[in-house]
Design a protein around this motif. Sequence first.
Motif, PDB file in Angstrom:
ATOM      1  N   ILE A 289       0.837  -1.197   0.000  1.00 59.85           N
ATOM      2  CA  ILE A 289       0.000   0.000   0.000  1.00 59.85           C
ATOM      3  C   ILE A 289       0.872   1.247   0.000  1.00 59.85           C
ATOM      4  O   ILE A 289       0.525   2.257  -0.633  1.00 59.85           O
ATOM      5  CB  ILE A 289      -0.994  -0.010   1.189  1.00 59.85           C
ATOM      6  CG1 ILE A 289      -2.081   1.009   0.963  1.00 59.85           C
ATOM      7  CG2 ILE A 289      -0.281   0.214   2.513  1.00 59.85           C
ATOM      8  CD1 ILE A 289      -3.012   0.645  -0.171  1.00 59.85           C
TER       9      ILE A 289
ATOM     10  N   ALA B  79      -3.317  -0.224  -5.466  1.00 56.49           N
ATOM     11  CA  ALA B  79      -4.309   0.163  -4.468  1.00 56.49           C
ATOM     12  C   ALA B  79      -5.480  -0.809  -4.499  1.00 56.49           C
ATOM     13  O   ALA B  79      -5.982  -1.223  -3.447  1.00 56.49           O
ATOM     14  CB  ALA B  79      -4.788   1.585  -4.736  1.00 56.49           C
ATOM     15  N   GLU B  82      -4.597  -4.059  -2.988  1.00 64.30           N
ATOM     16  CA  GLU B  82      -4.657  -3.986  -1.529  1.00 64.30           C
ATOM     17  C   GLU B  82      -6.089  -3.920  -1.031  1.00 64.30           C
ATOM     18  O   GLU B  82      -6.390  -4.383   0.068  1.00 64.30           O
ATOM     19  CB  GLU B  82      -3.856  -2.787  -1.025  1.00 64.30           C
ATOM     20  CG  GLU B  82      -2.365  -2.999  -1.093  1.00 64.30           C
ATOM     21  CD  GLU B  82      -1.930  -4.307  -0.437  1.00 64.30           C
ATOM     22  OE1 GLU B  82      -1.968  -4.392   0.794  1.00 64.30           O
ATOM     23  OE2 GLU B  82      -1.571  -5.254  -1.177  1.00 64.30           O
ATOM     24  N   SER B  83      -6.974  -3.367  -1.836  1.00 63.87           N
ATOM     25  CA  SER B  83      -8.368  -3.326  -1.380  1.00 63.87           C
ATOM     26  C   SER B  83      -8.953  -4.732  -1.345  1.00 63.87           C
ATOM     27  O   SER B  83      -9.802  -5.029  -0.505  1.00 63.87           O
ATOM     28  CB  SER B  83      -9.198  -2.397  -2.266  1.00 63.87           C
ATOM     29  OG  SER B  83      -9.405  -2.981  -3.529  1.00 63.87           O
TER      30      SER B  83
END
Lengths: 949, 162
Positions: A289, B79, B82-83
């Motif tokens: 992240i 992103a 990772e979500s």
Amino acid sequence: MGSQGGFGQSKEFLDLIKSIGESRSKAEEDRIVLREVETLKLRLNDPNTPKYKLKEYIIRLLYVEMLGHDASFGYIHAVKMTHDENLLLKRSGYLAVTLFLNEDHDLIILIVNTIQKDLKSDNYLVVCAALNAVCRLINEETIPAVLPQVVELLGHQKEAVRKKAVMALHRFSQKAPGSVSHLISNFRKKLCDNDPGVMGAALCPLFDLIAADVDKYKDLVVSFVNILKQVAERRLPKSYDYHQMPAPFIQIKLLKILSLLGIDDKKASEQMYTILGDIMRKCDSTSNIGNAILYESICCISSLHPNPKLLEAAADAIAKFLKSDSNNLKYLGIDALTRLIKINPEIAEQHQLAVIDCLEDPDDTLKRKTFNLLYKMTKSSNVEVIVDRMIEYMISINDSHYKTEIASRCVELGEQFAPSNQWFIQTMNKVFEHAGDLMNAKVAHNLMKLIAEGFGEDDDTADSQLRSSAVESYLRIMGEPKLPSAFLQVICWVLGEYGIADDKYSSSYIIGKLCDVAEAHPDDDKVKAYAVTGIMKIYSFEIASGKHVDLLPECQSLIEEMLASHSTDLQQRAYELQSIFTLDAQAVKKIMPMDSTCDDIEIDKNLSFLDGYVQQAIENGAQPYIPESERLGISSISSFKSHDEHEPSTHALRFEAYELPKPSLPHNIPPVLASSTELVPVEPSYVADILHPTSAPSASDAGSSELKLRLDGVQKKWGRPTYSSPAPSSSSTNQVKVQNETPRPDSASSSKPTIHDTAYISRKQQIEISPEKQKLAASLFGGSAKSEGRHLPSQKNLKTQNHTSDTYRSSKAPAPDTAVKTSQPPPDLLDMGEPSIASSTPSVDPFKQFEGLFDFTQETTPVSTGGVHGATKDSDFTSLFADMSLSAQSHIDPNPEPNGLRGNKVKPSGNQLNKGPNLKESLEKDALVRHVGVTPSGQNPILFKDLLG
Amino acid sequence: MIRFILLQNRQGKTRLAKYYIPLEESEKHKVEYEVHRLVVNRDPKFTNFVEFRTHKVIYRRYAGLFFSLCVDITDNELAYLESIHLFVEILDHFFSNVCELDLVFNFHKLWLWFAGFSPDEYAVLYTVQVYLILDEFILAGELQETSKKAIIERMGELEKLD
């Protein structure tokens, strides 16, 4: 165990899942599911089924549908469940309908009422469930029904409700921007919401709005920067942290917004530098992240007004990405590099090795990303390596979509950066060999254009070297089996155009090769058309240079085969080729000028040279021009009927077009646009009227609707035997003229009326042929025939252009011709009127006329129209020139047009010779008519249509 | 914007599918088939991103389940990757509390022994719960709540009703 935790699945459901999980074949699974469907149907329709059971049945229904079976019989039960008072059932009902139904499903109307009620509920869980359904199920029409309530919910005390209300409005603005345009201020307000979740949700609609209109939101730059600062400084609740990064998803959204706001805006960019620097520094590059935020920061930096310090930080981050072991990070690194080299081209050089590694990675995703980078960083020093790599990869993949893309990129890079002619030709050969059939026809035309024009430098030797190396490599390659059609077309065109240009190869050798190509591809009419036109060019060049030419036996048999072809295009080309041998060197020279593809053609669209003729005709009692709109309604129909009897076969087609001349215009236009914009400008109405006659014969053969439309006005003329015979002679010139005519959009408006007049008059004249008119026609005949021919050719050309985008060529070569043609239009009508005129035509030296045309339109015009021409022409010419130059530059027409131009010229002569017999016969017999029609119009447009059709 | 989210097992059976754009039923099945084919045989070392028509699919594999998100070409791949993980963490948290089972989409082999149910079959058992969690996490094709705690609290409130 499944029933633990209060979910309450029954043993039945567990067994179902297990048995499906254990099924060994699709058939077995289907059997189980079908049994389940029967069970569910019975149970759901049973009024005695307890409500708590209903919920499970609906879930089982979801499962059934997920397995690919139809569960629509149960939708209504899910809808009913949403009406239930019990929250659990209601919630399951909403869940099921959002999964089952689309926003345009008929049952939606039954839910809207329930949603409206539930949005007002005191229980926020009910409101949330309803809002979820709103996001999924409300369509443009039902937005007004729920909009007021949703707006009200923006102020709800529960943050979960406010958040969902924001998302619902966001959805509305996507579906129907107009419906919520007055509510945009609410999104701004929600940026200040106490709850970070609501603020984060508001970023979604704001991102869309800003992307649509950046300037309206410049005032928010400070706010966004402040929010981002607070997030980065961990001012948000800890619960938003993810892997030790503070609210990363919100950071990323903000960075996306900032990069939009900072594009080309130095002041806004400067406000962002500090926070971007902070974020880059604070990012934890060991977590996914953290790297996601780093990547987004780089994207942002690359779109802002450049800041050296930030660019340096970005370059460092990219270096880390590329050195990573993770393909994900390498991928992001390559992508970030692609963005950054726009600002700093040198940066890629440090990472050469890493880039090469990525290029050789077996992972296609990474490889393609890398090719994208290479494509962006290509320059003349590295083009060879990059394009070679791209071609290699292109050959290795099967994905036709990507293959096409990479092939066109190869072509683009080759055109832009080719280091040498030889390399360019070889590269194009490879690309076309492996992906020719996937590529847009335009790419092939661009290649032909490039070979014809050279690389734009004023270096004739370089250009001719390019051509001869193309010819040489094509001769080598053309024997190979399974070459794509598009490639063969290019080959044929180039050989025809430049095969004997440097005297290296004998004409019979090239012609033999072209015959071989045509023979080897009996099913590919387009290739055959290109080949036969190529042959015609070679013969024309030979004849024009004064050599004695004998028709090769294989060529003779090819012509014979094509004369009997089902394709009118091929027929016409064959006739054209035949007729060339009947002409003398000078005529052939005019028809098929050597290396004329790049010449401009001018057209007098206004047909001002006809003014004198028109005037005279009116004085002699002819009716004045009637505007197209009036004519269509009445006169066209009556004339049409008479024609029907003569030509039943073509009749149907013509009828359509004739009735609605204006509709025909649109038809013409779209094709033109598709192929080349230049040609398009030709006014459709004008073209349609004039062109129709010539195209009509061929059209009848082809039977295509397009042809019919164009034929409308023309057909009448064609119907007459005399007309048909003269037409051929004029056809060559006509084509040229047509080309010219087409380019002149500007003059069209003014010129149209005159054109119509002449056409109209000619028709009338046909009907009532006074001796005087006949004489006039006779004197003008060559010209008139030409004018008709021109019109027709122009139509044809237009058609062809549409099909093949060959217009470029035609437009160039015909320029002189067009002028001549324009002057001659009146005679056409006369020609039609009488056979005697046709006979007279021979007396007029066609060649002379040609010459006149070539020299200048004005010269020819005086004869027919007198002073009027000069004045109108001058003004017209300027507009024409502008158009022509544009068209010429943009498009080089490969085979079809050249054929059309040259072929047309040739044809006319042939036609003239044949006219006597043909005319009479054609009147009597359809076959003859067609034949004649084919030869005169002969032109590519129709043929192309056939091929394309 | 997220176009759809898919949970599929290795055999290509869809365990959960949520579409944020309107698609015909037949088109959905086609999409599911194509996505499965794209992701199932990819080397674990490869990127977790695949081009899919004019979009891209971000996928992640947990035990026998593939989680695939279809997003716009301009979206941040990492992103969204990772979500997916955040979503799985939430599921994990939720189910480990509620079911007193170890983990639902567990990375442990425990699952395979458990009463003969595979993890992806377990996902079906808890279809409703998974969908409800998903509805709290993603709405209208956007991440609407990225706080694990907030979602878990919401689910807790819903559970009280049962």
